[in-house]
Design a protein around this motif. Structure first.
Motif, mmCIF file in Angstrom:
data_model
loop_
_atom_site.group_PDB
_atom_site.id
_atom_site.type_symbol
_atom_site.label_atom_id
_atom_site.label_comp_id
_atom_site.label_asym_id
_atom_site.label_seq_id
_atom_site.Cartn_x
_atom_site.Cartn_y
_atom_site.Cartn_z
ATOM 1 N N GLU A 1 -15.970 -6.219 -5.957
ATOM 2 C CA GLU A 1 -15.283 -5.689 -4.872
ATOM 3 C C GLU A 1 -13.855 -5.680 -5.205
ATOM 4 N N ALA A 2 -13.125 -5.147 -4.304
ATOM 5 C CA ALA A 2 -11.491 -4.966 -4.850
ATOM 6 C C ALA A 2 -10.791 -6.341 -4.869
ATOM 7 N N ASN B 1 -6.976 -2.720 -9.781
ATOM 8 C CA ASN B 1 -7.938 -1.985 -8.652
ATOM 9 C C ASN B 1 -8.111 -0.553 -9.242
ATOM 10 N N LEU C 1 -10.315 -1.224 -11.589
ATOM 11 C CA LEU C 1 -11.788 -1.820 -11.232
ATOM 12 C C LEU C 1 -12.624 -0.399 -10.629
ATOM 13 N N ARG C 2 -11.893 0.479 -9.940
ATOM 14 C CA ARG C 2 -12.645 1.664 -9.646
ATOM 15 C C ARG C 2 -13.228 2.471 -10.909
ATOM 16 N N ASN D 1 -16.402 0.413 -11.829
ATOM 17 C CA ASN D 1 -17.142 0.774 -10.845
ATOM 18 C C ASN D 1 -17.940 2.401 -10.817
ATOM 19 N N SER E 1 -20.560 -6.549 -4.312
ATOM 20 C CA SER E 1 -19.301 -6.255 -3.528
ATOM 21 C C SER E 1 -19.155 -7.138 -2.548
ATOM 22 N N ALA F 1 -17.807 -1.450 0.136
ATOM 23 C CA ALA F 1 -16.724 -0.809 -0.595
ATOM 24 C C ALA F 1 -15.497 -0.190 0.260
ATOM 25 N N SER G 1 -12.154 0.133 -4.118
ATOM 26 C CA SER G 1 -13.148 -0.137 -5.091
ATOM 27 C C SER G 1 -14.311 0.864 -5.309
#
Length: 389
Positions: free
Chosen positions: A274-275, A294, A297-298, A301, A312, A377, A381
């Motif tokens: 998760e973000a 973030n 993170l993306r 992901n 998430s 999401a 994220s």
């Protein structure tokens, strides 16, 4: 001369005994690398994930860990038996450790909120050299909750940290274009050989003008437990970690080292995470490291994983099953609030374990490289529409 910590030597003993075959084995990648990326105070989910993967015949043979995940990596390394890992997670020793976390003088509520507001209002990427020596909220007890080693480790361990390239006398000076941290992987010689001549993943142009140096450093002289202690030195929360004459920031420097995982393992196991919150966490990341957490993170992901575990919704389903921050307005303090009894703590740890076990078992039943149905999401994220290899 290369100095090796005892754990790294033990893990690499098969290389030492085979003489002329050592070089060939040294550079052979692992079969499965599992990323234990942070986890905060809910790191117990990783113990459950590992148990499920082991039961499903998909256990990793190397753990790439950062922050809270580094505590788990050390526990798994010391206790090969999953049931022993689970027991230690909810042990009284673990409970006493968390109870011993105390706030510092810098944990004054109003001052902390003012500093957070300043970080939020600034868009600059690490504009000044941060004070990681004095400006932190909580003290880490000297004795961390690691069990004594029993049996032969079933997995190798690699742990992320960041060596500081400045000292306390330089705090507050403008950074300019200077790099402040050297991403460091604490690992055995086998993993170090696989990472030879690799740049830090954050050296790619996509991450902008941050404070992390291009070179990726490997270090086989630090024990697993000392490396884990370094890795939990999260900015804002804890002081930077001192070890052998050097200072280190924790694994928060690179929570999602997917590129390193690809170097280490033929297959990569990782979460869909998760973000981070945009009010406190992301501005702190930007102010200290110059990185958009973030965005990183993306990317993680989106990066092709061979087995993806959906976590998430962990902050929703396990909202109470972790240490809570308490805002005491009357005393002008930020404190950590533990469960009121050991029995409640033990149940929280069991809940974390069960969450991780169920999500990993769910992932193990899907075909390889199939993205999981993501339960929670949003724009900070969700996977990118396209991604470079």
């Amino acid at each position: 001369m290369i100095h090796l910590a005892p754990e790294w030597v033990k893990l690499s003993s098969s290389l030492i005994w085979y003489g002329s075959d050592m070089t060939q084995e040294l550079y052979k990648p692992y079969e499965r690398c599992m990323i234990l990326g942070g986890g905060g105070f809910r790191f117990g989910i990783y113990i459950g994930m590992y148990a499920a993967l082991r039961q499903a015949g998909k256990a990793p043979d190397v753990l790439l860990a950062s922050c809270g995940g580094a505590i788990v990596a050390a526990i798994i390394h010391h206790l090969p038996d999953p049931e022993a890992q689970r027991t230690w997670l909810s042990s009284e020793d673990m409970y006493r450790f968390w109870c011993s976390l105390k706030s510092t003088d810098h944990a004054a509520l109003l001052g902390t909120l003012v500093r957070a507001a300043k970080r939020k209002l600034s868009s600059a990427s690490a504009p000044v050299i941060p004070d990681l020596f004095h400006d932190y909220l909580f003290e880490i007890p000297p004795q961390l909750p690691f069990p004594p080693a029993t049996g032969t480790p079933e997995v190798d361990v690699a742990i992320i940290g960041g060596k500081l390239l400045f000292d306390a006398s330089e705090v507050g000076q403008p950074r300019g274009q200077r790099k402040l941290y050297a991403e460091t992987v604490f690992c055995n010689p086998r993993a170090a050989a696989a990472l030879k001549d690799m740049d830090s993943p954050l050296s790619a142009d996509r991450w902008g003008d941050h404070a992390i140096a291009r070179e990726l450093v490997t270090d086989s002289s630090v024990s697993v437990t000392d490396a884990a202690r370094i890795s939990i030195a999260d900015m804002i929360y804890f002081r930077c970690a001192h070890h052998n004459g050097h200072e280190y920031i924790g694994g928060v420097l690179d929570l999602f080292p997917v590129e390193i995982a690809r170097r280490l393992g033929q297959e990569v196991i990782m979460e869909f995470k998760e973000a981070f919150d945009q009010v406190f966490a992301i501005p702190a990341w930007r102010a200290v490291l110059g990185v958009d957490g973030n965005a990183r993170l993306r990317y993680a992901n989106s990066h092709l994983a061979d087995l993806r575990i959906d976590s998430s919704d962990v902050s929703v389903l396990l909202a109470k099953q972790q240490l809570q921050q308490k805002l005491d307005w009357l005393r002008n303090r930020i404190e950590l609030r533990m469960p009121p009894s050991y029995e409640i703590f033990a149940q929280h740890m069991r809940d974390q374990w069960q969450y991780g076990y169920e999500r990993a078992m769910e992932a193990a039943q899907r075909p390889p490289r199939q993205q999981p149905p993501v339960r929670r999401a949003h724009r900070h994220s969700k996977p990118l529409s396209s991604i470079e290899p």
